[in-house]
Design a protein around this motif. Structure first.
Motif, PDB file in Angstrom:
ATOM      1  N   GLN A   8     109.537 -53.145  23.087  1.00 47.58           N
ATOM      2  CA  GLN A   8     108.081 -52.087  22.888  1.00 47.58           C
ATOM      3  C   GLN A   8     107.726 -52.210  21.527  1.00 47.58           C
ATOM      4  OE1 GLN A   8     107.155 -49.831  25.467  1.00 47.58           O
ATOM      5  NE2 GLN A   8     108.134 -51.382  26.659  1.00 47.58           N
ATOM      6  N   CYS A   9     108.551 -52.806  20.542  1.00 44.48           N
ATOM      7  CA  CYS A   9     107.970 -52.843  19.158  1.00 44.48           C
ATOM      8  C   CYS A   9     107.266 -54.084  18.888  1.00 44.48           C
ATOM      9  CB  CYS A   9     109.130 -52.751  18.343  1.00 44.48           C
ATOM     10  SG  CYS A   9     108.619 -53.067  16.515  1.00 44.48           S
ATOM     11  N   PRO A  10     105.977 -54.182  18.796  1.00 45.00           N
ATOM     12  CA  PRO A  10     105.340 -55.428  18.417  1.00 45.00           C
ATOM     13  C   PRO A  10     105.833 -56.233  17.519  1.00 45.00           C
ATOM     14  CG  PRO A  10     103.699 -53.460  18.501  1.00 45.00           C
ATOM     15  CD  PRO A  10     105.041 -52.962  18.474  1.00 45.00           C
ATOM     16  N   ARG A  40     102.458 -46.267  24.726  1.00 42.40           N
ATOM     17  CA  ARG A  40     103.126 -45.968  23.399  1.00 42.40           C
ATOM     18  C   ARG A  40     102.077 -45.137  22.417  1.00 42.40           C
ATOM     19  NH1 ARG A  40     104.086 -52.144  21.824  1.00 42.40           N
ATOM     20  NH2 ARG A  40     102.428 -52.370  23.676  1.00 42.40           N
ATOM     21  N   ALA A  64      91.923 -48.988   5.755  1.00 42.01           N
ATOM     22  CA  ALA A  64      92.841 -50.320   6.276  1.00 42.01           C
ATOM     23  C   ALA A  64      92.962 -50.325   7.802  1.00 42.01           C
ATOM     24  CB  ALA A  64      94.024 -50.571   5.667  1.00 42.01           C
ATOM     25  N   MET A  65      93.012 -49.050   8.415  1.00 43.51           N
ATOM     26  CA  MET A  65      92.937 -48.885   9.923  1.00 43.51           C
ATOM     27  C   MET A  65      91.798 -48.837  10.632  1.00 43.51           C
ATOM     28  SD  MET A  65      96.609 -48.499   9.718  1.00 43.51           S
ATOM     29  CE  MET A  65      97.464 -47.636  10.971  1.00 43.51           C
ATOM     30  N   LYS A  90     105.142 -58.559  15.475  1.00 41.71           N
ATOM     31  CA  LYS A  90     104.575 -58.737  13.894  1.00 41.71           C
ATOM     32  C   LYS A  90     105.142 -57.407  13.320  1.00 41.71           C
ATOM     33  CE  LYS A  90     100.504 -58.908  11.032  1.00 41.71           C
ATOM     34  NZ  LYS A  90      98.917 -59.097  11.116  1.00 41.71           N
ATOM     35  N   LEU A  91     105.106 -56.329  13.920  1.00 46.80           N
ATOM     36  CA  LEU A  91     105.572 -55.085  13.044  1.00 46.80           C
ATOM     37  C   LEU A  91     107.076 -55.219  12.928  1.00 46.80           C
ATOM     38  CD1 LEU A  91     104.641 -52.228  12.313  1.00 46.80           C
ATOM     39  CD2 LEU A  91     105.109 -51.363  14.520  1.00 46.80           C
ATOM     40  N   VAL A 114     108.492 -47.301  16.124  1.00 45.98           N
ATOM     41  CA  VAL A 114     107.893 -48.165  16.373  1.00 45.98           C
ATOM     42  C   VAL A 114     107.925 -48.911  17.852  1.00 45.98           C
ATOM     43  CG1 VAL A 114     108.397 -49.393  14.010  1.00 45.98           C
ATOM     44  CG2 VAL A 114     110.225 -49.344  15.889  1.00 45.98           C
ATOM     45  N   GLU A 115     108.755 -47.991  18.558  1.00 45.49           N
ATOM     46  CA  GLU A 115     108.722 -48.333  19.919  1.00 45.49           C
ATOM     47  C   GLU A 115     107.888 -47.519  20.680  1.00 45.49           C
ATOM     48  OE1 GLU A 115     113.033 -50.439  20.491  1.00 45.49           O
ATOM     49  OE2 GLU A 115     113.045 -48.501  20.325  1.00 45.49           O
ATOM     50  N   GLU A 119      95.956 -54.898  17.041  1.00 46.28           N
ATOM     51  CA  GLU A 119      96.070 -56.343  17.308  1.00 46.28           C
ATOM     52  C   GLU A 119      95.350 -56.703  18.656  1.00 46.28           C
ATOM     53  OE1 GLU A 119     100.298 -57.469  18.103  1.00 46.28           O
ATOM     54  OE2 GLU A 119     100.920 -57.196  15.800  1.00 46.28           O
ATOM     55  N   GLN A 142     100.021 -50.246  16.384  1.00 46.37           N
ATOM     56  CA  GLN A 142      99.704 -51.653  15.907  1.00 46.37           C
ATOM     57  C   GLN A 142      99.343 -52.690  17.063  1.00 46.37           C
ATOM     58  OE1 GLN A 142     100.874 -53.119  13.090  1.00 46.37           O
ATOM     59  NE2 GLN A 142     100.815 -55.298  13.773  1.00 46.37           N
ATOM     60  N   ILE A 192     108.895 -55.383   9.139  1.00 38.28           N
ATOM     61  CA  ILE A 192     109.831 -54.307   8.678  1.00 38.28           C
ATOM     62  C   ILE A 192     111.118 -54.983   8.562  1.00 38.28           C
ATOM     63  CG2 ILE A 192     111.521 -52.809  10.051  1.00 38.28           C
ATOM     64  CD1 ILE A 192     109.451 -51.508  11.687  1.00 38.28           C
ATOM     65  N   GLY A 214     106.984 -46.839  10.387  1.00 39.96           N
ATOM     66  CA  GLY A 214     107.813 -46.953  11.191  1.00 39.96           C
ATOM     67  C   GLY A 214     109.395 -46.974  10.524  1.00 39.96           C
ATOM     68  N   LEU A 252     115.008 -54.457  17.599  1.00 46.92           N
ATOM     69  CA  LEU A 252     114.350 -53.235  18.186  1.00 46.92           C
ATOM     70  C   LEU A 252     113.844 -54.079  19.622  1.00 46.92           C
ATOM     71  CD1 LEU A 252     112.079 -52.833  15.204  1.00 46.92           C
ATOM     72  CD2 LEU A 252     113.844 -50.957  16.471  1.00 46.92           C
ATOM     73  N   SER A 253     113.480 -53.137  20.701  1.00 49.67           N
ATOM     74  CA  SER A 253     113.120 -53.517  21.948  1.00 49.67           C
ATOM     75  C   SER A 253     111.669 -54.294  22.158  1.00 49.67           C
ATOM     76  CB  SER A 253     113.060 -52.525  23.068  1.00 49.67           C
ATOM     77  OG  SER A 253     112.164 -51.693  22.676  1.00 49.67           O
ATOM     78  N   GLU A 261      97.142 -54.957   5.343  1.00 51.19           N
ATOM     79  CA  GLU A 261      97.368 -53.776   4.994  1.00 51.19           C
ATOM     80  C   GLU A 261      97.688 -52.699   6.095  1.00 51.19           C
ATOM     81  OE1 GLU A 261      94.021 -52.799   2.157  1.00 51.19           O
ATOM     82  OE2 GLU A 261      94.981 -50.789   2.124  1.00 51.19           O
ATOM     83  N   SER A 262      97.162 -52.906   7.277  1.00 52.51           N
ATOM     84  CA  SER A 262      97.520 -52.030   8.513  1.00 52.51           C
ATOM     85  C   SER A 262      98.652 -52.062   8.714  1.00 52.51           C
ATOM     86  CB  SER A 262      96.338 -52.278   9.482  1.00 52.51           C
ATOM     87  OG  SER A 262      96.586 -53.659  10.056  1.00 52.51           O
ATOM     88  N   THR A 263      99.245 -53.456   9.157  1.00 57.16           N
ATOM     89  CA  THR A 263     100.678 -53.599   9.337  1.00 57.16           C
ATOM     90  C   THR A 263     101.452 -53.084   8.319  1.00 57.16           C
ATOM     91  OG1 THR A 263     100.157 -55.495  10.542  1.00 57.16           O
ATOM     92  CG2 THR A 263     102.427 -55.173   9.826  1.00 57.16           C
ATOM     93  N   ILE A 297     101.352 -50.441   6.434  1.00 59.92           N
ATOM     94  CA  ILE A 297     101.189 -49.031   6.563  1.00 59.92           C
ATOM     95  C   ILE A 297     102.177 -48.614   7.868  1.00 59.92           C
ATOM     96  CG2 ILE A 297      99.771 -46.858   6.945  1.00 59.92           C
ATOM     97  CD1 ILE A 297      97.550 -48.324   5.616  1.00 59.92           C
ATOM     98  N   LEU A 298     101.922 -49.382   8.908  1.00 57.56           N
ATOM     99  CA  LEU A 298     102.633 -48.843  10.074  1.00 57.56           C
ATOM    100  C   LEU A 298     104.181 -49.190   9.735  1.00 57.56           C
ATOM    101  CD1 LEU A 298     100.032 -50.029  12.496  1.00 57.56           C
ATOM    102  CD2 LEU A 298     100.936 -47.630  11.931  1.00 57.56           C
ATOM    103  N   VAL A 357     104.073 -45.423  16.605  1.00 57.66           N
ATOM    104  CA  VAL A 357     103.587 -46.441  15.838  1.00 57.66           C
ATOM    105  C   VAL A 357     103.348 -47.896  16.215  1.00 57.66           C
ATOM    106  CG1 VAL A 357     104.460 -47.810  13.590  1.00 57.66           C
ATOM    107  CG2 VAL A 357     104.668 -45.249  13.655  1.00 57.66           C
TER     108      VAL A 357
END
Lengths: 297, 297
Positions: free
Chosen positions: A31-33, B182, B92-93, A35-36, B152-153, B164, B160, A40, A120, A28-29, A111-113, A115-116, B156
Motif C-alpha cells: 500500500q506504500c508506493p 488511500r 512542489a505538490m 518510491k516513497l 504511508v499506507e 505519480e 504519492q 523513507i 510519512g 511496509l506493505s 521535492e514532493s516525495t 515532503i511526503l 500520504v
C-alpha cells in the motif's frame, strides 16, 4: 565514534538493535508506493549517530528496564528526527544539498516525495509507538511526550523561531537558548523521559532524567556550534562554518570560544549531578554527557 | 450546506461543537511562535464542511456514546485533513494559490511557515488524541487508527501514488480506486471507527462502520469528480474542470457521467445496508450517505 572504549562498545551494541528495529518498522506493505518507501529508508537507514534512540535505551536500562521494551520508542524518536532533517533540508527551508555526506532526500527523490517522506515518517513514528508499546497507559503517555517535544511548542516551533531569527540582526543569548531548547533540546529530553517511563520509573526519577536531558541537549548544541567553527569538514560530513556563512547566531559568536567551552563544561556537571542517584546504572549516561563536549565530529 | 432541513440542523449543531473545540485546541502557549500559530489557525479555522469530525461525532452517537467524548478525535481528524491540504497546496505538490476561496497557506504566510504549520498540525493531532481521550486503551487504539489511515499506507501514500499517476498516460479504474481509497477513503473511514471505539462499540459494529465509511468515501470521490465536471465554480470555491485541466484521471473520464452516477448510487445503498442494524440511531448516517451524492458543492 570515539567515545572511550567502554561507552563506544556499549553504544555500538545499542545501535545494532536500533538499526534492526528501524529496518523492521519500515518494511511496509504494498500500500506504500515503492518510491516513497525507498525515500523513507534512504534517509532513515543512512549511517547516523542514533543519539536519540540510544538515549531512550540507556534511560530505560538505567531505570532497571528491559532495553528491548524501549525499542519502539527508540525507533519512533529516530523517525521524528529524520523527518525533521528531510523537511529542514528542503529548498524553502535551509536549502541543503548534502546531509551526512550524501545528497539530501529532495535532491535524490524530488521535492514532493521528500515532503511526503517526511510526513510519512512523522506519522509512522506515532503508529510505531501505538503498536509497539504493550502497556496502553505507558504508550499513550509516550505519544503525548513525543508529540509535545516534536510539535509547535517544541521542535517545529523552534525551527520556525530559528528561521525567523535569521532575519533578526542582533539575537540575544536568551533568545538563542529558547530556540535551541525547542529546536533540539526537547527532542533530546523526550527519549530520556520515554525510556524511563517504559522502565516504570517514578516521577522523581523522570524529573532527574529531564534535567539530565535538558543539560545534555544544551551542551550538545554549544559543542555543535564550536565544531562548526573549529571542526573538521571530513569528519562532520557537512561544510564547516556553514552557520556563520548563513548569518546564524551561535554560542561562539555570542560568548566567544573560551566562554562557550566553559559554559558547556558547567552544564555537563549539572547533567551528571542530576543522575548521581542512579549509582552505577547511570555510568553510561554520565560518560555520554562528558563525551558530548569532547567529541570531534 | 443544503442537506435536508433535519440533517442540516443536526450537522450545524455538531459543527458548533467542533469549531469551539478546534479553537480550544489551537490556543497554544507562547512557546509556539506567533506567526506559526496564526498560520495554523488561518487554515484550521477557515470555514469548512468538517466532514471528518462530523462523521466521528455521528458514529459515536449512533453507537450510544456521549458526543462530547469524541470531540478530541474529531479535532484531531480535522487537523490531519487540514495539514494534508496545506502540504498538498505547496508549489512542489499541486501548486494551488486558492483554497476554499482564500489564498492558500503558503501564499499567505510563505512556504517555510506553511510546511511547518502542516508538520505542527500533524503532530498536534496526536497530542490532542493522547491528552483528550480519557481511557488509555481507547486513546492508543485511536492513535493507531489515525496514524494508519493518514500514513504511508493511507493518505500520504495515496498522495504519492496520485502524483505519480499524473505521469501515467492511461490509468485503470482499479488503480484510480486504489489511489482514492488511500488518499481520501482511509481518512473518511477512520472517523467512524474512532467514533465507534470511543462509544465502546464491539468489533462487529466497528466493522459495519468501516464498510459504511469505505462506501461513503468512494461515493464522495465519485461525486467530487462529477461536481468538477458539472459543478458551479462559485459554490465549489475553486475553479471547476481543474482536474481535467491537470490531466488527472476521474470517474467521469473513465466511466462517463451516467455510469459514474449509477456507481455512486449503488455504493450508497451498500453504505446504508451496513448500518441498517443501527435502527433509528443510524438515521443521520443514512441521510448523510444519501446527501453525499446529492450535494451540489
Amino acid at each position: 565514534m570515539d567515545a572511550g572504549p567502554e561507552l563506544s562498545t556499549y553504544l555500538a551494541s545499542l545501535r545494532l538493535l536500533i538499526e534492526e528495529r528501524l529496518k523492521f518498522d519500515t518494511e511496509l506493505s504494498g500500500q506504500c508506493p515503492q518510491k516513497l518507501q525507498e525515500a523513507i529508508r534512504y534517509s532513515l537507514l543512512a549511517p547516523g549517530k542514533r543519539v536519540r534512540p540510544c538515549l531512550a535505551l540507556m534511560a530505560c536500562e538505567a531505570c532497571g528496564g528491559d532495553i528491548k521494551s524501549a525499542l519502539p520508542a527508540a525507533s519512533a524518536l529516530e523517525m521524528i528526527h529524520c523527518y525533521s532533517l528531510i523537511h529542514d533540508d528542503l529548498p524553502a527551508m535551509d536549502d541543503d544539498d548534502l546531509r551526512r555526506g550524501r545528497p539530501t532526500n529532495h535532491i535524490q527523490f524530488g521535492e514532493s516525495t521528500a515532503i511526503l517522506a517526511g510526513d510519512g515518517l512523522l506519522t509512522l513514528a506515532f503508529e510505531t509507538l501505538a503498536k509497539g508499546i504493550s502497556d496502553p497507559q505507558v504508550a499513550i503517555a509516550c505519544v503525548a511526550d513525543l508529540a509535545s517535544a516534536a510539535g509547535v511548542e517544541g521542535m517545529v516551533g523552534g525551527q520556525q523561531a530559528d528561521l525567523e531569527g535569521e532575519e533578526i540582526e542582533e539575537i540575544s543569548l536568551e533568545h538563542l537558548e529558547s530556540i535551541h531548547r525547542r529546536k533540539t533540546g526537547r527532542l533530546l529530553t523526550a527519549p530520556l523521559i520515554m525510556g524511563g517511563r517504559i522502565a516504570g520509573a517514578d516521577l522523581e526519577t523522570l524529573n532527574n532524567l529531564k534535567i539530565y536531558g535538558e543539560s545534555v541537549g544544551l551542551a550538545f548544541q554549544i559543542a555543535d556550534d564550536l565544531l562548526d567553527v573549529v571542526g573538521d569538514s571530513r569528519k562532520m560530513g557537512k561544510g564547516v562554518q556553514k552557520d556563520a556563512d548563513h548569518g546564524k547566531a551561535t554560542y561562539p559568536a555570542l560568548l566567544g570560544l573560551e566562554e562557550s567551552r566553559k559554559k558547556a563544561n558547567i552544564i555537563i556537571e549539572q547533567a551528571c549531578d542530576a543522575i548521581s542517584g542512579f549509582g552505577d546504572r547511570g555510568n553510561y549516561l554520565a560518560a555520554l554527557a562528558k563525551y558530548t563536549i569532547e567529541r570531534d565530529h
